[in-house]
Design a protein around this motif. Structure first.
Motif, short mmCIF file in Angstrom:
data_model
loop_
_atom_site.label_atom_id
_atom_site.label_comp_id
_atom_site.label_asym_id
_atom_site.label_seq_id
_atom_site.Cartn_x
_atom_site.Cartn_y
_atom_site.Cartn_z
N ARG A 118 -15.59 2.08 -19.23
CA ARG A 118 -16.00 2.73 -20.47
C ARG A 118 -15.28 4.06 -20.69
N GLN A 119 -14.30 4.35 -19.83
CA GLN A 119 -13.53 5.57 -20.02
C GLN A 119 -12.47 5.33 -21.09
N ASP A 120 -12.32 6.31 -21.96
CA ASP A 120 -11.37 6.18 -23.06
C ASP A 120 -10.24 7.19 -22.88
N VAL A 121 -10.46 8.40 -23.35
CA VAL A 121 -9.44 9.44 -23.22
C VAL A 121 -9.97 10.52 -22.29
N VAL A 122 -9.05 11.33 -21.78
CA VAL A 122 -9.44 12.46 -20.94
C VAL A 122 -9.89 13.59 -21.87
N PRO A 123 -11.15 14.01 -21.77
CA PRO A 123 -11.64 15.04 -22.70
C PRO A 123 -11.10 16.41 -22.34
N SER A 124 -11.26 17.33 -23.24
CA SER A 124 -10.91 18.72 -22.96
C SER A 124 -11.83 19.22 -21.84
N HIS A 125 -11.22 19.66 -20.75
CA HIS A 125 -11.99 20.01 -19.56
C HIS A 125 -11.08 20.79 -18.62
N PRO A 126 -11.62 21.69 -17.78
CA PRO A 126 -10.76 22.42 -16.83
C PRO A 126 -9.95 21.51 -15.91
N LEU A 127 -10.46 20.30 -15.61
CA LEU A 127 -9.74 19.39 -14.71
C LEU A 127 -8.74 18.48 -15.43
N ARG A 128 -8.65 18.61 -16.74
CA ARG A 128 -7.81 17.69 -17.50
C ARG A 128 -6.35 17.66 -17.01
N PRO A 129 -5.69 18.79 -16.73
CA PRO A 129 -4.29 18.71 -16.28
C PRO A 129 -4.12 17.88 -15.01
N LEU A 130 -5.08 17.99 -14.09
CA LEU A 130 -5.00 17.20 -12.85
C LEU A 130 -5.26 15.73 -13.13
N VAL A 131 -6.29 15.43 -13.90
CA VAL A 131 -6.64 14.03 -14.17
C VAL A 131 -5.49 13.32 -14.86
N GLU A 132 -4.87 13.98 -15.82
CA GLU A 132 -3.75 13.35 -16.52
C GLU A 132 -2.58 13.06 -15.58
N ARG A 133 -2.31 13.94 -14.65
CA ARG A 133 -1.21 13.71 -13.70
C ARG A 133 -1.54 12.61 -12.71
N LEU A 134 -2.81 12.45 -12.38
CA LEU A 134 -3.21 11.41 -11.43
C LEU A 134 -3.24 10.03 -12.07
N LEU A 135 -3.51 9.95 -13.36
CA LEU A 135 -3.65 8.67 -14.04
C LEU A 135 -2.38 8.18 -14.71
N VAL A 136 -1.25 8.76 -14.36
CA VAL A 136 0.03 8.27 -14.89
C VAL A 136 0.25 6.84 -14.40
N PRO A 153 0.82 -1.22 0.00
CA PRO A 153 0.00 0.00 0.00
C PRO A 153 0.85 1.27 0.00
N GLU A 154 0.52 2.18 -0.90
CA GLU A 154 1.17 3.48 -0.98
C GLU A 154 0.11 4.55 -1.28
N PRO A 155 0.26 5.77 -0.74
CA PRO A 155 -0.73 6.83 -0.99
C PRO A 155 -0.98 7.12 -2.46
N THR A 156 0.03 6.95 -3.31
CA THR A 156 -0.15 7.24 -4.73
C THR A 156 -1.21 6.34 -5.37
N GLN A 157 -1.46 5.17 -4.76
CA GLN A 157 -2.51 4.30 -5.28
C GLN A 157 -3.89 4.93 -5.09
N ASP A 158 -4.10 5.56 -3.94
CA ASP A 158 -5.35 6.29 -3.72
C ASP A 158 -5.49 7.45 -4.70
N LEU A 159 -4.36 8.10 -5.02
CA LEU A 159 -4.42 9.25 -5.92
C LEU A 159 -4.78 8.83 -7.34
N TYR A 160 -4.31 7.66 -7.76
CA TYR A 160 -4.74 7.14 -9.06
C TYR A 160 -6.26 6.95 -9.06
#
Length: 319
Positions: A223-241, A199-206
């Motif tokens: 059913r999620q494919d790509v991160v759409p253009s959205h104000p939260l996109r920069p955060l979502v992309e960093r969390l889903l690395v 267990p590591e905190p980064t797992q919760d962040l994903y």
């Protein structure tokens, strides 16, 4: 929490008005989960209504989850953790605050994708709760919409509470690792968590990234494919690395990024009181044979500790 079936309701209907451990009077069943049923109860000691999670069949796995969850003590406005436990005859219960607005899963099911401001507010509150959980040395390991409870705020802004700590574990504690397999919910688990990593905190962040994407798109992980253009996109992309070494490392860092993003004020749907007023039938008191003294149940806690110790050795602490 999910709606109970008529079969379950009929089986547990006789518990209504039962007083457990001389303290909690069961009022009505409000849901069920993986560990058993969930009841609204009246705390005779404090005069407040609380939520009671009633343990189901007492298998070794379920007992392990119960002991693990009752040990969590995190006090935070965006966390719902147990504040006590009791036992009597074949009933074992966890007591926690009653949250009447349902869950984020309910909100998504009824309204679909949420506006950007509401998405950002819910993610911010989730990260605040996780910062407290991680600060206490724990990893939740099952962050998903069904475990994100909501206060009944009506037309006001939503107020999220992170709940269900049944599979929470200390940070990087290898005793809580399942190999082969994983602990969590498919789709929300980080790749390394799905492989059985400690267990590591980064797992919760994903998982926060998966939840955020579901808030934005209305689609579950499968059913999620790509991160759409959205104000939260920069955060979502960093969390889903996929690589945990490259992912945002802490909830605080994710909060800093979130608060720099240009998001509008929340304009989301109302969060109603889904429980309604509590039933107020006859007042009952526990009979001489019904009350199990709290001190007496310290022995049960000790026994549970022995069982858990055995689980560590024999089962490698599987969930």
């Amino acid at each position: 929490m999910r709606t109970t079936s008529s079969r379950t309701s009929s089986r547990t209907a006789t518990w209504t008005d039962l007083v457990v451990a001389g303290r909690y009077r069961l009022l009505d069943q409000v849901g069920s989960g993986g560990m058993g049923s969930v009841w609204r109860a009246h705390d005779l000691r404090t005069g407040q209504d609380v939520a009671l999670k009633v343990l189901g069949r007492h298998s070794s796995t379920l007992l392990a989850r119960f002991v693990r969850e009752q040990a969590v003590r995190v006090s935070h406005p965006h966390v719902v953790a147990p504040h006590g436990w009791a036992a009597e005859d074949d009933l074992v219960v966890l007591a926690m605050e009653l949250v009447a607005g349902g869950s984020v899963a309910d909100l998504l099911r009824e309204h679909g994708p949420l506006d950007a401001g509401t998405c950002a507010l819910l993610v911010e509150q989730l990260l605040l709760g996780l910062a407290a959980v991680h600060g206490a040395g724990l990893v939740h390991r099952d962050v998903k919409p069904a475990n994100l409870l909501l206060e009944a705020t009506g037309d006001g802004p939503p107020h999220l509470r992170l709940g269900d700590f049944g599979v929470a574990a200390p940070v990087a504690d290898r005793r809580f690792t399942t190999v082969p397999g994983a602990i969590g919910t498919d789709g929300y688990m980080a790749p390394e968590q799905a492989r059985g990593a400690p267990p590591e905190p980064t797992q919760d962040l994903y998982a926060v990234g998966r939840v955020a994407l579901e808030l934005v798109t209305g689609e579950p992980p499968g059913r999620q494919d790509v991160v759409p253009s959205h104000p939260l996109r920069p955060l979502v992309e960093r969390l889903l690395v996929p690589d945990p070494e490259q992912r945002i490392a802490t909830a605080e860092a994710a909060l800093r990024l979130l608060r720099r993003l240009p998001v509008p004020p929340p304009a989301g749907p109302p969060v109603p009181d889904r429980l309604g007023p509590p039933p107020r039938g006859r007042r009952t008191t526990a009979g001489p044979g019904a009350v199990v003294d709290w001190l007496g149940w310290a022995a049960v806690a000790g026994l549970a500790g022995v069982v858990v110790g055995c689980l560590w050795v024999l089962l490698g602490w599987t969930a």
